[in-house]
Design an enzyme around this catalytic site. Sequence first.
Site, PDB file in Angstrom:
ATOM      1  N   CYS A  16      33.377  29.911  29.613  1.00  0.00           N
ATOM      2  CA  CYS A  16      32.943  31.033  28.778  1.00  0.00           C
ATOM      3  C   CYS A  16      34.093  32.029  28.571  1.00  0.00           C
ATOM      4  O   CYS A  16      34.990  31.756  27.779  1.00  0.00           O
ATOM      5  CB  CYS A  16      31.711  31.700  29.382  1.00  0.00           C
ATOM      6  SG  CYS A  16      30.841  32.773  28.217  1.00  0.00           S
ATOM      7  N   HIS A  24      28.248  26.970  29.609  1.00  0.00           N
ATOM      8  CA  HIS A  24      28.190  27.117  31.073  1.00  0.00           C
ATOM      9  C   HIS A  24      27.670  25.807  31.672  1.00  0.00           C
ATOM     10  O   HIS A  24      26.483  25.697  31.998  1.00  0.00           O
ATOM     11  CB  HIS A  24      27.254  28.268  31.461  1.00  0.00           C
ATOM     12  CG  HIS A  24      27.801  29.626  31.195  1.00  0.00           C
ATOM     13  ND1 HIS A  24      28.493  30.360  32.135  1.00  0.00           N
ATOM     14  CD2 HIS A  24      27.762  30.392  30.068  1.00  0.00           C
ATOM     15  CE1 HIS A  24      28.849  31.526  31.615  1.00  0.00           C
ATOM     16  NE2 HIS A  24      28.424  31.570  30.361  1.00  0.00           N
ATOM     17  N   GLU A  75      27.910  24.662  34.512  1.00  0.00           N
ATOM     18  CA  GLU A  75      27.457  24.804  35.902  1.00  0.00           C
ATOM     19  C   GLU A  75      25.941  24.942  36.000  1.00  0.00           C
ATOM     20  O   GLU A  75      25.347  24.641  37.047  1.00  0.00           O
ATOM     21  CB  GLU A  75      28.130  26.003  36.570  1.00  0.00           C
ATOM     22  CG  GLU A  75      27.709  27.380  36.078  1.00  0.00           C
ATOM     23  CD  GLU A  75      28.520  27.902  34.905  1.00  0.00           C
ATOM     24  OE1 GLU A  75      28.517  29.132  34.662  1.00  0.00           O
ATOM     25  OE2 GLU A  75      29.152  27.083  34.212  1.00  0.00           O
TER      26      GLU A  75
END
Length: 577
Positions: A364, A494, A496
């Site tokens: 990001c 993102h 993750e």
Amino acid sequence: MNIDAGTMRPTEHGEVYVLNDGGEVDLDLGNYERYLNVTLSRDNNITTGKIYREVIEKERKGEYLGKTVQIVPHVTNAIQDWIQRVSKIPVDESGEEPDVCIVELGGTVGDIESAPFVEAMRQFQFRVGHDNFALIHVSLVPDMHGEQKTKPTQTTVHSLRGLGLLPDLIACRLLVPQPLYPATKDKISMFCHVSSEQVFGVHDVSSVYHVPLLLQSQGIVEYLTKRLKLNDLKLTKEMSQQGASLGKRWRELTTGQERLFDKVSIALVGKYTDLKDSYMSVTKALEHSAFRVHRKLTVHWVESSDLEPEKQESNPARYHDAWRQVVGAGGILVPGGFGHRGTEGMLLAIKYAREQKVPFLGICLGFQLAVIEWARNVLELPDATSSEFEPEAKHPIVIFMPEISKTHMGGTMRLGLRPTVFEEGTETWSRARKLYAGAPKIWERHRHRYEVNPEYVDRLHESGMKFVGKDEKGERMQICELKDHPFFMGLQAHPEFCTRPLNPSPPFLGFIAASSGGSVLDEQTEFQLANYRPPHPELSMVSESALKSAAEAVEVNRIEKESENHMNVIQVVNEDQ
């Protein structure tokens, strides 16, 4: 009273976790998704603000037909209705209604904030029936120099019973490696009106991934199976085999973790390092990837502002310590964030990773800063920056997205699961594409207001900054890589948020593999090409246009329903007259 977690500071409440539907929620929902391998929606996150807003909106529309609106029954009914509605929504690939719904009621027994929710649960046990409601009460058992104290547990269970709830299980949390003594268990059993088999200990273990096995070893599965009559459920042979396979792979994961000798060290250069929970999903994605490559993970937390030249003047010790951690790491990670503070330190870390050929992953804001660093030092635009930091910048490499609100902060970003299309020709060299099994299109969750300025894309591309992944229209840059670098990757998304212990996020896996050295990256790339499967349900992986159409359909349905309810209210009121 917040509607969602979107406007909360990471340093106050931990990370803001984003769901497929764009819901900005508490980081606990990330733990549930990762552990249970499920996909949740924004409705799985209940807040006081959401409940009160729903009740007040109904009152304003006259749906309570002139009655006095009160905490009991209107607020408590709204909570129960919400739970019952959401509990029936499918959360996995099967598409079936769940058999068990876990409800976490946060806070402390006796808090003013949680009082309506405790009362709602008291009523809910009668609404669904005894066989469909089990209560697990979590209580701290302090260890005073080896003596386990039960008085806090006795007191809190007494308070809970006074509110009309009787725990079926008492989970005793110990902040030491020593398990719960049998004598302690018997004492809690005697004074808390439960049998010994209903008391279990949760002590500190070497890894959080051992906790499910710790609970299983104490008989929690057998107890809940009996208590909720789960044996009455009809499980197919395929479902039983799937459960057995999951248990086997989980045991292998946790057993192998204890026998690791090789290490991998990562420098996480962030703005919110004072509270590690600000990067909960990032650290979990690193952990899952380290499990896969059989490495013991060490994360060096580097406050990005400590890398800036000003810090060398004001606090030389912190400055040199920070740079020592960056230089000594096997890989450098720059995660997401907002605001100008600390970004110059991040840019210096990115420059070091690029020039010294150290594996780098930018997420990001980290992706945007990697592009800015390239513009400054390769395109020789020293005043290149983001309009987030300098609205009137001469060279705004990163700009505000045109469709985003500039007045409302909550829920107005580009949020949720979005597709990324790989450019033609990238299948032969792009590490990112190979880590995603060579797929032409992938889906990851987004949370951002700014994007790479399209006016600079051609110059950046020609100079060597390759944007290998873009949105479906080819207008929004979403993945960047460098060809002549061992591993240099940035993602606007993102990734993750979609990592799983047994299915790590591809960019993080590649990053950890590259940081481990040797042939690990090539080995994992080959494995991913053959085995990677996305963690998202098939129905959620749709185009941007389909997402927009679905959102519009939901809004039309909402307006029609409100209109119908309004007419029903008018009819009832007229009948009363």
